[in-house]
Design a protein around this motif. Structure first.
Motif, short mmCIF file in Angstrom:
data_model
loop_
_atom_site.label_atom_id
_atom_site.label_comp_id
_atom_site.label_asym_id
_atom_site.label_seq_id
_atom_site.Cartn_x
_atom_site.Cartn_y
_atom_site.Cartn_z
N MET A 40 -0.54 9.40 -4.12
CA MET A 40 0.05 8.04 -3.87
C MET A 40 -0.94 6.94 -4.45
SD MET A 40 -0.18 8.26 0.28
CE MET A 40 -1.54 8.99 1.05
N ASP A 141 -0.73 -2.09 0.38
CA ASP A 141 -0.22 -0.62 0.12
C ASP A 141 -0.54 0.41 1.12
OD1 ASP A 141 -1.60 1.65 -2.66
OD2 ASP A 141 0.34 1.19 -1.74
N LYS A 144 4.26 1.20 5.13
CA LYS A 144 5.26 0.31 4.60
C LYS A 144 5.88 -0.31 5.87
CE LYS A 144 3.79 2.34 1.38
NZ LYS A 144 2.48 1.83 0.80
N ASP A 169 2.84 -3.12 -3.04
CA ASP A 169 3.23 -1.93 -3.75
C ASP A 169 4.42 -1.40 -3.09
OD1 ASP A 169 1.85 1.41 -4.56
OD2 ASP A 169 3.18 -0.14 -5.66
N ASN A 170 5.34 -0.50 -3.61
CA ASN A 170 6.37 0.26 -3.06
C ASN A 170 7.64 -0.46 -2.29
OD1 ASN A 170 3.15 1.58 -1.86
ND2 ASN A 170 4.77 2.66 -3.51
N GLU A 199 4.70 5.68 -9.31
CA GLU A 199 3.53 6.30 -9.66
C GLU A 199 3.72 7.79 -10.35
OE1 GLU A 199 3.21 4.74 -6.89
OE2 GLU A 199 2.12 5.82 -5.47
#
Ligand SMILES: C[C@H](C[C@H]1O[C@@H](n2cnc3c(N)ncnc32)[C@H](O)[C@@H]1O)NC(=O)c1cc(-c2ccc(F)cc2)cc(O)c1O
Ligand SMILES: [Mg+2]
Length: 215
Positions: A40, A141, A144, A169-170, A199
């Motif tokens: 990750m 990051d 979440k 991110d994400n 990724e």
């Protein structure tokens, strides 16, 4: 017992990358995660977007939430001028131990402060403990569902000021719906989505860049 995935990532760095050469560390991790085992890290595709935002902001103080193995820490630190630094928070001690060694191998330890602990515990101490006035760039990051509460905590602690850039991110995969709704609807942020991929995969994911406009 078996080695952990972070230990295998560190081994790939130590066998494939050159000490003191951050780009070779990045390349070694990306190669391992694309051809051997997924992990990750923000990765090369989203990592290039991260690079462009770091270069655009040219930050003096950066906060990274969620170090993991230190891949994005190295990506950020390698672009910082002398005197600038990234404070990175990681609450898993095993991951933090690996990240320290990856950062050391890249030769960037002077630009990095790795703090072992949870974001919610450490953010209120940033001013007092690290002498930070406000962050120029925050890279989110970590868990979440912590993106939104920690953003609000950073605001409450006066660690976000006019011009501070949040890069998350994400925002699609795994997804941070409450955070996205907040930064996209708040009159205090100017938000922009950078479409990319999860990724090392073809799945959609992306980064959300949000500039604080002041109160
Ligand atoms: C959360 C992790 C990243 C790291 O964050 C540390 N952490 C946590 N909460 C805190 C805190 N509150 N304070 C400090 N550190 C903290 C942790 O220990 C991990 O090392 N990241 C992810 O889970 C992650 C997952 C995926 C992913 C996507 C599709 C899938 F099918 C499966 C997984 C992709 C990504 O790009 C991620 O980034
Ligand atoms: Mg991530």
């Amino acid at each position: 017992t078996r080695t952990s995935r972070p230990q295998r990532i560190l081994k790939a760095v130590q066998t494939k990358a050159t000490v003191g050469d951050p780009q070779s560390v990045i390349t070694a991790i990306d190669h391992f995660c694309r051809h051997r085992e997924w992990a990750m890290n923000v990765g090369d595709e989203k990592g290039s977007i991260l690079d462009s935002v770091v270069n655009e902001v040219s930050p003096v103080t950066v906060l990274e939430l969620g170090t993991y193995c230190g891949y994005s820490t190295v990506r950020i630190a390698r672009l910082l001028p002398p005197g600038a630094c990234v404070i990175t928070l990681e609450f898993n001690p095993d991951y933090a131990a690996i990240a320290r060694q990856v950062i050391k191998w890249s030769g960037l330890e002077d630009k990095v402060q790795l703090v072992e602990g949870a974001s919610g515990d450490w953010i209120p101490w940033m001013k007092e403990h690290f002498g930070v006035q406000a962050f120029d760039l925050v890279f989110l990051d970590h868990w979440k569902e912590r993106y939104l509460p920690d953003t609000k905590l950073l605001e409450e602690c006066g660690l976000i000021q006019k011009g501070t850039v949040l890069l998350a991110d994400n925002v699609i995969c795994p997804g941070t719906p409450d955070y996205l709704e907040y930064v996209r609807n708040s009159p205090h942020y100017n938000s922009q989505y950078y479409r990319s991929h999860l990724e090392y995969t073809k799945a959609e994911d992306g980064l959300e860049k949000s500039v604080f406009l002041g109160y």
